[in-house]
Design a protein around this motif. Structure first.
Motif, PDB file in Angstrom:
ATOM      1  N   GLN A 193       0.832  -1.264   0.027  1.00 52.11           N
ATOM      2  CA  GLN A 193      -0.088   0.025  -0.001  1.00 52.11           C
ATOM      3  C   GLN A 193       1.031   1.110  -0.040  1.00 52.11           C
ATOM      4  N   THR A 196       2.019   1.749  -3.431  1.00 47.63           N
ATOM      5  CA  THR A 196       0.933   2.323  -4.300  1.00 47.63           C
ATOM      6  C   THR A 196       0.591   3.723  -4.141  1.00 47.63           C
ATOM      7  N   GLU A 197       0.494   4.242  -2.851  1.00 45.93           N
ATOM      8  CA  GLU A 197       0.228   5.368  -2.410  1.00 45.93           C
ATOM      9  C   GLU A 197       1.443   6.419  -3.161  1.00 45.93           C
ATOM     10  N   VAL A 200       0.783   7.055  -6.716  1.00 43.09           N
ATOM     11  CA  VAL A 200      -0.268   7.684  -6.795  1.00 43.09           C
ATOM     12  C   VAL A 200       0.065   9.311  -6.707  1.00 43.09           C
ATOM     13  N   ARG A 206      -4.697   5.819 -10.005  1.00 42.45           N
ATOM     14  CA  ARG A 206      -5.070   4.766  -8.955  1.00 42.45           C
ATOM     15  C   ARG A 206      -5.780   3.821  -9.588  1.00 42.45           C
ATOM     16  N   ASN A 207      -6.486   4.065 -10.509  1.00 45.04           N
ATOM     17  CA  ASN A 207      -7.085   2.809 -11.328  1.00 45.04           C
ATOM     18  C   ASN A 207      -6.174   1.901 -12.141  1.00 45.04           C
TER      19      ASN A 207
END
Length: 239
Positions: A193, A196-197, A200, A206-207
């Motif tokens: 996570q 990922t953050e 982004v 994010r998609n």
């Protein structure tokens, strides 16, 4: 104004000049060091060079995308299932541990299995030929290190390639076997996570990212406690 006052005033001015001059020199030196990218404040992170380039990232996934569409004989080069299920001969040759892949000098795993079949995870639809993001964390935490941030900036640039504009990626978190199963599972999820953050924040949609943690259940090397198993990988989702 007396002579003494005038002399005193000159002395005070000279004293201020004498004090301010070293300060100006120090300020100029600090500015020079800052421009040169040198860390001069205790606790400030040094600039880090990325381990791989954006071109290497885009090349990996574009080649993988091409392979996933290429037929081999009368069948497609894809198998929905685990690597062991899709390549049973290879599983037998590797003692049933096909998921364990050796690394090359750059820390990337080999894309070539004993057959040209690409396995696709039935849950995430990710093609099992991951790109090791070489993301490091502070021990027992999900805080990204400076080198991790440098690598992820290159990754973000790589997947911004126009040929990958519609591609979706799975961000997988993995740990070694040190600690309990539950602890490692949570840690792997937190680390994935965190990656990922950060991606982004760099402008990746994010998609385009799916996040999953596998704890210690999918080791890269046979020794589950080996630090090489602490990693975050990205895999292309089969369209």
């Amino acid at each position: 104004m007396t002579h003494r006052q005038i002399v005193s005033g000159v002395c005070n001015v000279n004293s201020l000049t004498a004090v301010s001059k070293p300060r100006r020199l120090l300020a100029a030196t600090l500015l020079s060091l800052t421009i040169a990218g040198t860390a001069i404040v205790p606790g400030t992170a040094f600039a880090q060079d990325a381990t791989y380039s954006a071109d290497e990232v885009s090349k990996h996934f574009k080649q993988l995308k091409t392979r996933s569409l290429k037929p081999t004989g009368a069948t497609r080069a894809l198998c929905i299932g685990t690597r062991d299920e899709c390549n049973p001969n290879g599983a037998k040759a590797e003692g049933g541990q096909v998921a364990v892949k050796p690394e090359n000098a750059e820390g990337q795993t080999s894309e070539t299995a004993s057959t040209d079949t690409l396995a696709v995870d039935p849950e995430t639809k990710a093609i099992d030929a991951g790109f090791n993001l070489l993301v490091t964390f502070e021990r027992a935490s999900a805080r990204l290190s400076p080198s991790a941030r440098a690598n992820l900036k290159e990754f973000a640039k790589g997947i911004a390639d126009p040929e990958l504009a519609s591609a979706v990626f799975v961000i997988e978190g993995h740990t070694d076997g040190i600690g309990s199963l539950n602890y490692n599972q949570r840690l792997s999820e937190d680390r994935a996570q965190a990656v990922t953050e950060y991606l982004v924040s760099l402008g990746v949609g994010r998609n385009r990212l799916k996040t999953v943690g596998y704890g210690e259940t999918r080791p890269k090397v046979a020794d589950v406690n080996n630090e090489a198993n602490r990693r975050v990988e990205s895999k292309l989702v089969f369209e």
